[in-house]
Structures are given as structure tokens and as C-alpha cells.
Write an enzyme that holds these catalytic residues in place. Sequence first.
Site, PDB file in Angstrom:
ATOM      1  N   CYS A   1       6.158  -5.267   0.495  1.00  0.00           N
ATOM      2  CA  CYS A   1       6.303  -3.926  -0.065  1.00  0.00           C
ATOM      3  C   CYS A   1       6.156  -2.843   1.019  1.00  0.00           C
ATOM      4  O   CYS A   1       7.054  -2.701   1.829  1.00  0.00           O
ATOM      5  CB  CYS A   1       5.333  -3.770  -1.224  1.00  0.00           C
TER       6      CYS A   1
ATOM      7  N   GLY B   1       0.863  -1.173   0.000  1.00  0.00           N
ATOM      8  CA  GLY B   1       0.000   0.000   0.000  1.00  0.00           C
ATOM      9  C   GLY B   1       0.897   1.219   0.000  1.00  0.00           C
ATOM     10  O   GLY B   1       1.863   1.275  -0.750  1.00  0.00           O
TER      11      GLY B   1
ATOM     12  N   ARG C   1       5.910   0.026  -7.436  1.00  0.00           N
ATOM     13  CA  ARG C   1       6.634   1.095  -6.742  1.00  0.00           C
ATOM     14  C   ARG C   1       7.417   0.530  -5.546  1.00  0.00           C
ATOM     15  O   ARG C   1       7.303   0.985  -4.405  1.00  0.00           O
ATOM     16  CB  ARG C   1       5.676   2.217  -6.313  1.00  0.00           C
TER      17      ARG C   1
ATOM     18  N   GLU D   1       1.042 -12.151  -3.154  1.00  0.00           N
ATOM     19  CA  GLU D   1      -0.424 -12.276  -3.001  1.00  0.00           C
ATOM     20  C   GLU D   1      -1.153 -12.011  -4.320  1.00  0.00           C
ATOM     21  O   GLU D   1      -2.334 -12.318  -4.446  1.00  0.00           O
ATOM     22  CB  GLU D   1      -0.925 -11.337  -1.889  1.00  0.00           C
TER      23      GLU D   1
ATOM     24  N   HIS E   1       5.042  -8.841  -4.706  1.00  0.00           N
ATOM     25  CA  HIS E   1       3.673  -9.081  -4.211  1.00  0.00           C
ATOM     26  C   HIS E   1       3.216 -10.500  -4.514  1.00  0.00           C
ATOM     27  O   HIS E   1       2.442 -10.710  -5.458  1.00  0.00           O
ATOM     28  CB  HIS E   1       2.708  -8.088  -4.860  1.00  0.00           C
TER      29      HIS E   1
END
Length: 193
Positions: free
Chosen positions: A78, A47, A140, A177, A175
Site C-alpha cells: 500500500c 500507512g 485507501r 499482513e 494488506h
Amino acid sequence: MVKVGILALQGDFDAHKKAVERAGGSAVEVRSAHDLEAVDGLIIPGGESTTMLKLLQEEALMEPLREFGRQHPIFGTCAGAILLANEVSSPAQESLGLIDVGVERNAYGRQLDSRIAAITPEPDFQSRAGSGDMEAVFIRAPIIRRVGPNARVLARYHGDPVLVEDGRQVVATIHPELSTDSRVHELFLRKLA
Ligand code: GLN
């Protein structure tokens, strides 16, 4: 069945819930110190780490999370990795300091703002979690610039660590997930059993 808490203040917590379920665990959303009492481990999702940090401070959750992490596994992806790290740069910001890595935020620059690449995890990861390449989703992402002497790098991209384990704690700048490959979540779940 192990119960995994997903910190659900901001970010892609819903994707982690589904990933935990695909890996055979049960997932519950965590929003308070009280919620932590009911779970065996925690995932801090991706996030925006600055926003998440602000919410954690407002909810007075920093100390309860540090306390939880001294006894239970935590997996940060992240922004979650940035929050777990010992050292954060570019710019520096407060963190939980639960894993001995140094991270530089948004360090891949524009070329690698968001990208999907195939990586080959370290043999150590493949022998414990299952063999084969892995899809690496970057959004990012920070770069892990320093890895402490007791931490183990489980996967790299162009030489930089993207998946690191340090005892109970795991961080990923990618990521998992968002991929159908469940190996990273399965490896984390085994720490809770
Ligand atoms: N760039 C974000 C941050 O610094 C992390 C991005 C992510 O979690 N996908 O918090």
C-alpha cells in the site's frame, strides 16, 4: 533463518513483524541506514506515504534505501508500494523508483475506501506459493495503473493488479499482513534465502 527488516517510521509495521514470524522468518525494526546493514531484505508497510516520505527525507534515508534495493529484496504494501513505484500520481510525489509500476493514489474512491474481498491469485502465484483464494484487505488503496514489461502480476481485483513482482521487488496494494494467510510473506521470504 532469514532476517527481514521492517521499516518502522510510521504505519502498520507491527502487523508485518508478526506476519514475517508466522511465515517462519525473523523480523527486526529498521529506522536508520545503519539498521539496514543487519538485514537481508526489507518490508515497507502501509500507512501514509506522504508522511513516510517526509520522514525518509528528514532521516536522509532515500539514497540508502535505493542502494539497499539495488541489491536486496524489498516488499512494499500500500503506502510502501507507492514509495517503491517508479511513477506516482494523484498527486505526484517523489518515490524510490525501485519497481517498474505506475500507481495512482487513493484511486478506488469512496466505494472501496476500505473493504475485504476474496480474490483468486494468478495460476503462477498459486503454483509457486500454494493454491486457493486469498483474502484481499483494501485500506485507501492505490491502483496499479501501469506494469512494466519485466514485472509479473501475481493477483488482480476486478482486473487491476494488486500483487506484482519485478525481480527482487514485490508490491501489494492489499494488506496480506492483516490476513492469516502467510503465502505472500512466504514467497517474499524465499527471495531472501
Ligand atoms: N492512501 C495511503 C497513501 O496514499 C495509502 C494507504 C495505506 O497504506 N493503507 O499513502
